[in-house]
Structures are given as C-alpha cells and as structure tokens.
Design an enzyme around this catalytic site. Structure first.
Site, PDB file in Angstrom:
ATOM      1  N   ASP A 473     -12.387 -76.942  40.059  1.00  0.00           N
ATOM      2  CA  ASP A 473     -11.880 -77.376  41.365  1.00  0.00           C
ATOM      3  C   ASP A 473     -12.783 -78.474  41.934  1.00  0.00           C
ATOM      4  O   ASP A 473     -13.930 -78.655  41.491  1.00  0.00           O
ATOM      5  CB  ASP A 473     -11.892 -76.149  42.304  1.00  0.00           C
ATOM      6  CG  ASP A 473     -10.870 -76.245  43.422  1.00  0.00           C
ATOM      7  OD1 ASP A 473     -10.305 -77.335  43.643  1.00  0.00           O
ATOM      8  OD2 ASP A 473     -10.646 -75.214  44.104  1.00  0.00           O
ATOM      9  N   ASP A 543      -1.512 -76.840  46.024  1.00  0.00           N
ATOM     10  CA  ASP A 543      -1.758 -75.557  46.684  1.00  0.00           C
ATOM     11  C   ASP A 543      -0.509 -75.049  47.387  1.00  0.00           C
ATOM     12  O   ASP A 543      -0.489 -73.925  47.873  1.00  0.00           O
ATOM     13  CB  ASP A 543      -2.882 -75.704  47.715  1.00  0.00           C
ATOM     14  CG  ASP A 543      -4.242 -75.495  47.067  1.00  0.00           C
ATOM     15  OD1 ASP A 543      -4.287 -75.165  45.872  1.00  0.00           O
ATOM     16  OD2 ASP A 543      -5.259 -75.666  47.760  1.00  0.00           O
TER      17      ASP A 543
HETATM   18  C1  DGJ Z   1      -8.446 -75.210  46.260  1.00  0.00           C
HETATM   19  C2  DGJ Z   1      -7.576 -74.846  45.101  1.00  0.00           C
HETATM   20  O1  DGJ Z   1      -6.527 -75.742  44.975  1.00  0.00           O
HETATM   21  C3  DGJ Z   1      -7.090 -73.423  45.279  1.00  0.00           C
HETATM   22  O2  DGJ Z   1      -6.206 -73.081  44.242  1.00  0.00           O
HETATM   23  C4  DGJ Z   1      -8.269 -72.502  45.308  1.00  0.00           C
HETATM   24  O3  DGJ Z   1      -8.892 -72.503  44.063  1.00  0.00           O
HETATM   25  C5  DGJ Z   1      -9.223 -72.918  46.401  1.00  0.00           C
HETATM   26  N1  DGJ Z   1      -9.565 -74.292  46.325  1.00  0.00           N
HETATM   27  C6  DGJ Z   1     -10.479 -72.090  46.346  1.00  0.00           C
HETATM   28  O4  DGJ Z   1     -11.424 -72.509  47.218  1.00  0.00           O
END
Ligand code: DGJ
Length: 735
Positions: A473, A543
């Site tokens: 990430d 997300d």
């Molecule tokens: C952003 C990501 O896109 C999410 O899927 C998740 O992993 C969060 N960060 C965790 O902080």
C-alpha cells in the site's frame, strides 16, 4: 529487389546488422495488423511518416512530399523524436542544456539495427547524435507482432566533455493527421479512480500529468485512447491507445498544432526534474506502450490485455486465488481470535487466500489507528501474541494461503523509525514536514532507505515462511519535496531516483521470492500503471467496493488493464463508502468480472446468503480461466444512458464464454433488455446456461442451444428490470 525492400530484408533476416542511411531510406516496424514507418531525409533527420493499419507496400514514403509551410524553412516533415532547436516549434521530446551552455539540439541519424528477439518481438535501435556535440540518443522500439503493440523508449547518453542538463526527455512521440481528435482518459480521485471521460481536442495543448511523485494514477492515469474523426466506439473507428510504464511523475501532451496535426508526447514529467548527466552517464526513459486499431477501442483494450498478460504482469496467464481481505471486516480493531474466526469463515466460503490488512504491527507505537506505527514492522504482540506465522499456519490448516499488508514507503511521526532516522524522511529543509493521513514519506532516492525497506521485507518473509502474498500500500503523495541524501545541485533528481529506488526493491523481492503474489495498492488505484504492474500479480482497483460504483471504475480500468489483475471484492451492505444497499448476488456478479475476493466479516453473511456465497465462489472458480485469459468484449457501457451494463469474455478458441448483464436503474414496466453478444464464432452452436442464479431466471432460453450468429445478432432477451437485477450466462460450444 528494390532498394527499400532490400534494406528491410537485411534488417529482418540479418538481425543485428546495422544499416546506414546510405543503404536505407525507410525504417519499418511491423506487427500483424499495424505498421509504423520512419524515414531518413536528405539532412539525415529521422522523420515520422506513419503509424496505422498494416501496409504491404511502404515504398511511397521514400518519396513522399510534405506540403511546404511558411512557418519554417523546412517542409512540415516531423522528426520521430523531435528535439528543441531543430526547427520543431511544438513541445519537444528532448531539450538539453549542453556542456557549453547551448540550448540547441539537432539529432541526426547515424545508423540502426534491428533484431528478432523472439518469434513475437522485433527490437530496433536507432542511433542518433547531436550534430554539434557529443550527445547521443538511442531510440528503442519493440514491435510485438501477435499483440499489435509497439513500445518505445530512449537512452540519452552524454559523451560531451562536461555535464549536460536534460530538461525534456519524453519516451516517445506520435504524429497523426485527421479531421478531428477525441481523447479518452481516466481521471478520478480516491474511491473514484479510472473514471472515463472523453473530450474533443481543440487547437492548443491538452495535458494529462501527475506531479504527485507517489499515487500518481489516483487522479489521472498514464493511459489514454485517441480516436480519429469521431468519439471512440467499442467496435469501429481508428484509434490509438497509449500508456506509460512508469510509476513516478508523468506527462502526456496532446498538441493540435496550427496545421491540425496531433502531436502526442508521453514520458516522465519534466516538471522540476532537470536531470544532470556527467560525461559518460546515460538516462534510460521508461517504455511508452502503443497500440492502433481500426476497429474501435475494444481491440485496443484486448491488445493491451494480451500484451500485459504476456509481458507486463507477473505470471500474467495464471488464475489468481480468491481472497478474503480483513480491512472492511475489522479495520484496525482485531485480535488473534477475530482473525482466526475470519479465516474459519473464509474456509467455509471456499476462499483460497486470507489477507491480513493494516493494523498488525507496532508495539511502542501500536498501529491501532492511522496515527502511529508505520515504519515499525514488528508484530503487535498484544493483538497477535503468537505472531504472524501462527496465523499463516492456521490458515494453512484450513486450506488457505496467507497474505499480509505492508506500506513500507511510509512512516508515522509516532514511530521508532521516525525517532531513529529523521534524515530518512522526504523533506524540504527549513520547511515544515507536512503529514498526509498522519504520515510522512521515506526518501527512496537514498540507497540506505532502499536497503532498510528491502531488509524489512526480507526479514519478514524469512521469519514468516507462511506468507505467500503481499499487499503493498502507499497512502500519500509527495509534498515539501527534498532529500537529505541528494546533493544540492541534484534535488531535482528526486522524482526519478525515488521511482527507480522503488523498482530496485520490487526487483529484489521478485527475484528472491518469485512465488510471492504481489498486489499493487496505493489508497486503491493510485499506482495503476504498466511500470508497477511488471512487478505485481494484481492491483487493488479502488477502495470503493460499492458494486454500482465498481461497474464504472472497472469499466474504465479494464479498458486498459487486464481483468485478471483487477482485484474486486464483495463487501457488506450497506456499503461503507457510499452507504448504499445492494443484493449479495449483484455484488458477486460485479466482482466476478475481475479477480474475485471478499472484504467483510464472514460471520455477518448468514443463512441463504451464506449458501449463495459458497456457490458463487464455486461458480467463479469454473469461469475463472475465461476471466484470466479470455478476450473481453464490452457490450453496454454503464456510462451510456439507459441504466444497463453488459460485458462478456470469450475464450481464444471461441469454444466458451461468459456474459454478464446488470440493471443499474429501475426500468419502466416492460422495458427489458436484449443483449447482443459479441466475440463468438457465428458458425458455432452454444449452449447458454444461466449461472450464479438467485431465485429468478432472467432468460427464457436457459439451457437451450443457439448459433453464435443468432446470439450476436438477435441477442438474448432478459427480464432484468429492477435496479440491481443481474444475470450471468455460461456459453459452451456444442458439437
Ligand atoms: C488503503 C487501502 O486501499 C485499503 O485497502 C486498506 O489497505 C487501507 N489503506 C489500510 O490502511
């Protein structure tokens, strides 16, 4: 054999033999259905002639006359890699401050060599040199015959006696003439990535770019489609697809000039990126990827998918495991029991990989929210007293593999690492270090930081051999840019050195741990580009897990990037991002068009829904090979007015397929949908079976056999009508 043909013959059959300007006036790059042609003019300039539908005879380009134009003493002929100072008045691909202070560059053709790298790939290197100085440019082009893709990049080499400064150093240039031009690009923001937008290009310059350093594709992607003379269509019209293999700052420039030519440049963003080359040093620019189609953007998309699966994605042809990711099911709040229970639930559903997301690390500064812990990659012993490998073993005992979330480029002010290494933080000395999501960025231009990240990951994987998947990430971009490592006169190198530093780490992981599945995530689709995909098996598209929103996001995403790499998760209802309710079947049907996963607390799925989930995952496993390696045909775009969406996958041998149809709005009584399928063999007969069914059947012809001709022309009539009605059909050839 005439001269031109002889030259081409020499190029193709004698591999790396150099052919000088004297012997050859044309350079041809060919794929199955496209030709790219350059010529070398009287002044030894490399001229862009043509990129389009395949031509059997290119000899006319050897004596083509461009109309003379009053603006320049030369004819219009346009350089294939236009440099500033050589009569080009548009945005240049290359501009340089030479060792003697001169800002003029005139590239002349020296020679080129063409080699057959494989049955599929022909590589051409054209050697160019500034007429006056010791500045050399090698222009690389690879033609991928079967995929109808061309990639291009350069190496800029300083053989001058003193350093030179590169200002513009794009990777590739395209020059086209049509009546009008329509640009499709993919803008967005967090939870709304890859939103398709199409606009007519008017005279002047349109720019798509990122100056964010990290998360560069969150608000616009490097990929685009240019359609000639009319807006792009799925199955008709001439169009070009372009994309850059780079995860740092990029710039795509589309200039409709005063003669109505379209000039497209793609490459690293020159913004604040002056790059110094000492004598003997060189800079390699990232590959620009091109494809041309005269049958619409659908073919561009399939070309990109084929190319990516073969050359730009780790293990691109293998189906990916079905994942349960812990994020939306627990966020930061969990302990060992929560996780083992989630694994139990995942096993019941038939899930193959459990991924533990954010929140598992940090002790002095525990990661219980987004305010602390980044940088301290030790398991939080309060939450997970038996450690990570215990969970991996537990997953294994339930028949699942185990994956882990990391965000190694980042650091919270509240962390041991920030206390120990304040110098490793990206910062502009004397200025406040701005946080974003309460975090700073580590300076990956610094080799010590690269080593730290590599050692962290290596130790994690050595200590926890049960890990078989990493979700990487990156939740902020660059601001207050500056490096304590780079010298004062090289601060502008930061952007490039950061990205090459990142790639160095990816390379180490891929080479020591080739079996680890890597997911590219950057607050969702913030690092969705062919540069990063080369090191990953898949990416987290967004997300936003709301299925309605996902229909749009995945539509844009899969116009360029392959569905098998598109992580799409079924989450809970109401959706956490949009607050909207949707039925479980609709959520599954949308997620099944990509790499299916779930992201919720399994015990929240109860009764009939639980059984549905078990069956849906079983069904997905049957159609997964088609999604992984089939051809994608978009039938109805969710962006079209009407409230429907439909797409399908067809196997390469056209013996099987799977079609999806969605109702995105409530329709008036009796306004049903007829979907004309695509990509099938008209002469074959197919049994159509409705799969992943709820209580209703939507097609009167379930389990009946139809010809491909019928299915593609008369179509299938579906009684979808309510918002969130959806149907999936398997097509199987019947002899
Ligand atoms: C952003 C990501 O896109 C999410 O899927 C998740 O992993 C969060 N960060 C965790 O902080």
């Amino acid at each position: 054999m005439d001269r031109i043909k002889r030259a081409i013959f020499i190029c193709i059959f004698f591999g790396s033999l150099a052919v000088t300007a004297q012997d050859s006036e044309l350079i041809l790059f060919e794929t199955k259905n496209t030709s790219l042609v350059y010529s070398i003019d009287q002044q030894h300039r490399l001229v862009f002639q043509y990129y389009g539908k395949h031509l059997n005879d290119i000899s006319a380009f050897g004596f083509r006359k461009f109309p003379a134009l009053s603006k320049t003493s030369r004819d219009y002929s346009c350089e294939a890699y236009p440099a500033f100072g050589s009569g080009n008045i548009n945005e240049p691909a290359l501009s340089i401050i030479h060792a003697d202070g001169s800002i003029t560059t005139e590239l002349e053709y020296l020679n080129h060599k063409q080699e057959q790298k494989s049955e599929d790939i022909t590589r051409t290197i054209i050697h160019l040199k500034d007429r006056i100085s010791g500045l050399f440019v090698d222009l690389y082009t690879e033609a991928f015959r079967n995929e109808d893709v061309i990639t291009q990049w350069t190496e800029i080499i300083n053989q001058e006696p003193n350093p030179v400064i590169l200002q513009n150093f794009y990777s590739s240039f395209l020059n086209v003439k049509a009546q009008s031009y329509f640009l499709t690009h993919f803008h967005g923001t967090w939870a709304s990535e890859m939103t398709l937008t199409e606009e007519k290009l008017e005279t002047g310059v349109k720019i798509i770019e990122s100056k964010k350093g990290v998360r560069t594709t969150q608000s616009d992607n490097t990929a685009f489609i240019v359609s000639l003379n009319h807006a792009s269509a799925e199955n008709e019209g001439e169009c070009y697809g372009g994309a850059l293999t780079w995860s740092g700052n990029y710039k795509m420039s589309f200039q409709v000039d005063e003669w109505n030519f379209l000039n497209v440049l793609g490459g690293i963003n020159p913004f604040m990126s002056a790059y110094h080359l000492a004598p003997g040093e060189k800079l390699k620019t990232p590959k620009m990827v091109w494809s041309f189609s005269d049958t619409g953007r659908g073919q561009i998309s399939r070309n990109f998918h084929d190319w990516a699966r073969k050359y730009a994605l780790v293990d691109g042809m293998s189906p990916r495991p079905v994942v349960l990711n812990s994020w939306e099911g627990g966020y930061f709040t969990f302990d060992e029991k929560t996780i083992t229970e989630m694994i139990d639930g995942a096993a019941r559903f038939g899930i193959e990989m459990f991924v533990l997301d954010d929140g598992w690390f940090g002790n002095k500064f525990p990661r219980n929210n987004d305010q602390a812990g980044l940088g301290d990659w030790q398991t939080n012993i309060k939450k997970l007293p038996h450690g990570i490998n215990y969970l991996a073993d537990y997953a294994k005992s339930k028949g699942l593999k185990f994956g882990l979330w990391i965000e190694p480029e980042m650091i919270n002010p509240k962390s041991n690492l920030a206390e120990k290494h304040p110098d490793w933080i990206v910062q502009s000395l004397g200025h406040e270090k701005l946080t974003l999501r309460n975090q700073w960025l580590l300076d990956l231009s610094n080799p010590a930081v690269q080593d730290f990240i590599w050692n962290t990951i290596d130790s994690l994987l050595i200590a926890n051999p049960g890990i078989s998947y990493l979700k990487w990430d990156a939740n902020r971009h660059v601001e207050n840019v500056g490096s304590t490592y780079l010298p004062a006169d090289k601060q502008t190198h930061f952007w490039i050195d950061y990205t090459t530093g990142l790639y160095r780490i990816y390379e180490k992981i891929n080479s020591k741990y080739p079996e680890i599945i890597m997911q590219a995530c950057s607050s969702g689709g913030g690092r969705l580009d062919f540069g990063s995909l080369k090191y990953h098996h898949e990416f987290w598209a967004s997300d936003d897990t709301d299925p309605l929103k996902r229909l749009f996001i995945q539509y844009g995403t899969n116009l360029i990037y392959p569905p098998i790499a598109t992580a799409a998760h079924v989450s809970t209802s109401p959706n956490h991002q949009t607050g909207l309710y949707s039925p479980l079947k609709f959520r599954f049907d949308v997620a099944m068009t990509g790499r299916l996963g779930m992201e919720l607390q399994p015990k929240d799925i109860k009764g009939a829904d639980s059984l549905f989930a078990v069956n849906a995952i079983k069904t997905y496993k049957q159609i997964r090979p088609l999604i992984a390696s089939g051809d994608l045909f978009r039938i109805i775009s969710p962006y079209e007015k009407g409230g429907w969406a439909s797409l399908m996958y067809v196997s390469k041998d056209k013996k099987s397929g799977v079609a999806f149809a969605f109702s995105t709005e409530l329709h008036n009584r009796g306004q049903f949908l007829t979907v004309k399928l695509n990509g099938l063999d008209p002469a074959k007969k197919y049994k159509v079976e409705e799969i992943n069914r709820g209580d209703k059947l939507y097609f009167w012809g379930n389990e009946k056999t139809f010809t491909g001709e019928y299915l593609m022309n008369a179509g299938i009539d579906l009684t979808l009508s309510k918002q969130f009605d959806s149907a999936v059909f398997k097509l199987t050839e019947i002899d």
